[in-house]
Write a protein that holds these residues in place. Sequence first.
Motif, PDB file in Angstrom:
ATOM      1  N   ASP A   1     -35.203  31.764 -79.935  1.00  0.00           N
ATOM      2  CA  ASP A   1     -34.449  32.880 -80.522  1.00  0.00           C
ATOM      3  C   ASP A   1     -33.687  33.672 -79.468  1.00  0.00           C
ATOM      4  OD1 ASP A   1     -35.206  32.227 -83.048  1.00  0.00           O
ATOM      5  OD2 ASP A   1     -36.612  33.892 -83.341  1.00  0.00           O
TER       6      ASP A   1
ATOM      7  N   TYR B   1     -28.038  41.418 -84.405  1.00  0.00           N
ATOM      8  CA  TYR B   1     -29.358  40.801 -84.352  1.00  0.00           C
ATOM      9  C   TYR B   1     -29.866  40.798 -82.910  1.00  0.00           C
ATOM     10  CZ  TYR B   1     -32.904  37.096 -84.399  1.00  0.00           C
ATOM     11  OH  TYR B   1     -34.055  36.382 -84.245  1.00  0.00           O
ATOM     12  N   SER B   2     -31.149  41.114 -82.752  1.00  0.00           N
ATOM     13  CA  SER B   2     -31.762  41.086 -81.435  1.00  0.00           C
ATOM     14  C   SER B   2     -33.163  40.512 -81.550  1.00  0.00           C
ATOM     15  CB  SER B   2     -31.813  42.492 -80.821  1.00  0.00           C
ATOM     16  OG  SER B   2     -32.500  42.471 -79.589  1.00  0.00           O
ATOM     17  N   ALA B   3     -33.369  39.381 -80.897  1.00  0.00           N
ATOM     18  CA  ALA B   3     -34.695  38.765 -80.904  1.00  0.00           C
ATOM     19  C   ALA B   3     -35.660  39.492 -79.995  1.00  0.00           C
ATOM     20  CB  ALA B   3     -34.587  37.305 -80.474  1.00  0.00           C
TER      21      ALA B   3
ATOM     22  N   LYS C   1     -29.480  31.699 -87.929  1.00  0.00           N
ATOM     23  CA  LYS C   1     -30.256  32.587 -88.793  1.00  0.00           C
ATOM     24  C   LYS C   1     -29.520  32.847 -90.107  1.00  0.00           C
ATOM     25  CE  LYS C   1     -33.805  33.448 -86.038  1.00  0.00           C
ATOM     26  NZ  LYS C   1     -35.211  33.167 -86.416  1.00  0.00           N
TER      27      LYS C   1
ATOM     28  N   THR D   1     -40.940  46.424 -84.748  1.00  0.00           N
ATOM     29  CA  THR D   1     -40.305  45.507 -85.697  1.00  0.00           C
ATOM     30  C   THR D   1     -40.456  45.978 -87.136  1.00  0.00           C
ATOM     31  OG1 THR D   1     -42.297  44.154 -85.747  1.00  0.00           O
ATOM     32  CG2 THR D   1     -40.537  43.485 -84.236  1.00  0.00           C
TER      33      THR D   1
ATOM     34  N   GLU E   1     -40.146  34.951 -85.898  1.00  0.00           N
ATOM     35  CA  GLU E   1     -39.969  34.706 -84.472  1.00  0.00           C
ATOM     36  C   GLU E   1     -40.165  33.220 -84.203  1.00  0.00           C
ATOM     37  OE1 GLU E   1     -42.322  37.181 -82.005  1.00  0.00           O
ATOM     38  OE2 GLU E   1     -41.687  39.054 -82.954  1.00  0.00           O
TER      39      GLU E   1
ATOM     40  N   SER F   1     -39.074  45.620 -92.179  1.00  0.00           N
ATOM     41  CA  SER F   1     -38.952  44.827 -90.966  1.00  0.00           C
ATOM     42  C   SER F   1     -37.605  45.048 -90.304  1.00  0.00           C
ATOM     43  CB  SER F   1     -39.132  43.341 -91.296  1.00  0.00           C
ATOM     44  OG  SER F   1     -40.419  43.105 -91.803  1.00  0.00           O
ATOM     45  N   SER F   2     -37.618  45.074 -88.971  1.00  0.00           N
ATOM     46  CA  SER F   2     -36.395  45.343 -88.224  1.00  0.00           C
ATOM     47  C   SER F   2     -36.117  44.226 -87.239  1.00  0.00           C
ATOM     48  CB  SER F   2     -36.532  46.685 -87.479  1.00  0.00           C
ATOM     49  OG  SER F   2     -35.405  46.911 -86.669  1.00  0.00           O
ATOM     50  N   LYS F   3     -34.899  43.704 -87.293  1.00  0.00           N
ATOM     51  CA  LYS F   3     -34.441  42.712 -86.332  1.00  0.00           C
ATOM     52  C   LYS F   3     -33.029  43.022 -85.846  1.00  0.00           C
ATOM     53  CE  LYS F   3     -37.469  39.554 -85.199  1.00  0.00           C
ATOM     54  NZ  LYS F   3     -37.801  39.338 -83.772  1.00  0.00           N
TER      55      LYS F   3
ATOM     56  N   GLU G   1     -32.158  47.401 -94.123  1.00  0.00           N
ATOM     57  CA  GLU G   1     -32.671  47.721 -92.792  1.00  0.00           C
ATOM     58  C   GLU G   1     -31.823  48.811 -92.133  1.00  0.00           C
ATOM     59  OE1 GLU G   1     -33.350  45.743 -88.388  1.00  0.00           O
ATOM     60  OE2 GLU G   1     -33.269  44.435 -90.137  1.00  0.00           O
TER      61      GLU G   1
ATOM     62  N   TYR H   1     -36.338  37.082 -90.178  1.00  0.00           N
ATOM     63  CA  TYR H   1     -37.339  38.001 -89.627  1.00  0.00           C
ATOM     64  C   TYR H   1     -38.550  37.252 -89.068  1.00  0.00           C
ATOM     65  CZ  TYR H   1     -34.466  41.616 -91.666  1.00  0.00           C
ATOM     66  OH  TYR H   1     -33.399  42.445 -91.961  1.00  0.00           O
TER      67      TYR H   1
END
Length: 371
Positions: free
Chosen positions: A148, A98-100, A134, A107, A144, A114-116, A362, A142
């Motif tokens: 985060d 996971y990357s905020a 999360k 995204t 914001e 959607s990509s996170k 994803e 997904y």
Amino acid sequence: MKRNIIAVGALLFFSAVLFSCSDNSDNNPEKGLSLEQSLKEKTVSLTTAVDEITSSKGFEIVTMNDPTTVAGTTKQGSDDTKFSANITLDDIKGIYEYSASIPAATTETKMGYSSKFEKTGDSEEFIIKLPKEKAGNPWKLYMEEEGDDSLVNDFVITTTEYNYYFSMDEGFQFNNLVNSSITVEDEPAGELFVNWDIAANQNFNYESKFSFTDDYSVGVKFKMGDTIQYAYNLKNGEDVLFKEEMQFTKGDGENSSYEYKLSIGLIEIVKNSTSDSYLVYRDGVLEEGAVVEVINNSGESTEANVVFCRKGRDLKITFADESVVVLSELLGQDTLDKMAEIFSSMYDMYFVNHVVNKVAHEAYYMNQADS
């Protein structure tokens, strides 16, 4: 010769003593207990197991709820958790974190998903790393939110078997296989297995199991076809603490058959299409004189088609000495409520649909775009 006779006599004496000791309650805990006493002892063991399970990290995973049931939150996006795809472990294997900080412009993949997550390494397994905050609130995965960037990927899902197939091309067809282990803050939280298959003719098989870190496990099975079957179990290792199952085989008139069983430890209550009443067995031996009735919440005698462990039926047992117990009262309402929550959550598990499967999709679309 006399010395030999004395030695043999002493040996026989000590052998008799040892045999007598080995026949005590340590090896035969049921010896000397009435059926009622034995049942009460087994329900205590079951209550202890349920209490320990509900205080574990794994319990939070198993009983994860839909966001619409959580006060102050609303569901994000579509309610549909089924996606048309055919995904195997080979399509998604690797390490995904996971990357905020993924830029807003990226995204969404070119497939509109959607990509996170970012693929950060290779593996023969499908490994997801995300913050526990999360993972415990997947409807926010997904979204914001402030803070985060400071979250740590301390929730790790390692999947060794995976398959996802959903198609409407030739009728509704669906298969989802997930076999994962979970750690939280480097501590094991349990192992999860789900295998769900729906054929075009709508026959289906469903099985799920969660193994907790202290040897307890809970599992359910459902089958719909020529045979209708359900089964719920709670075990400590290989020892059955609770099991409830029903099987109905369709047929023409007298050819149909059914069987219902409820087990608490070594005590088993059975009724089938060949018996006029419920029979009670202890360690495989029929207990004469025990009478079982199915009752509803008002205490009236009735024949229900739902299960005890989800509060759909209750059992009243009258023993040979005419003493009476009601199974729900013996377990206690708190234990029964917890069992109902556990077993109802084991079907169509929210955690699998909204965490494992969503990240798998994803990863699949990410890899499709890269290729």
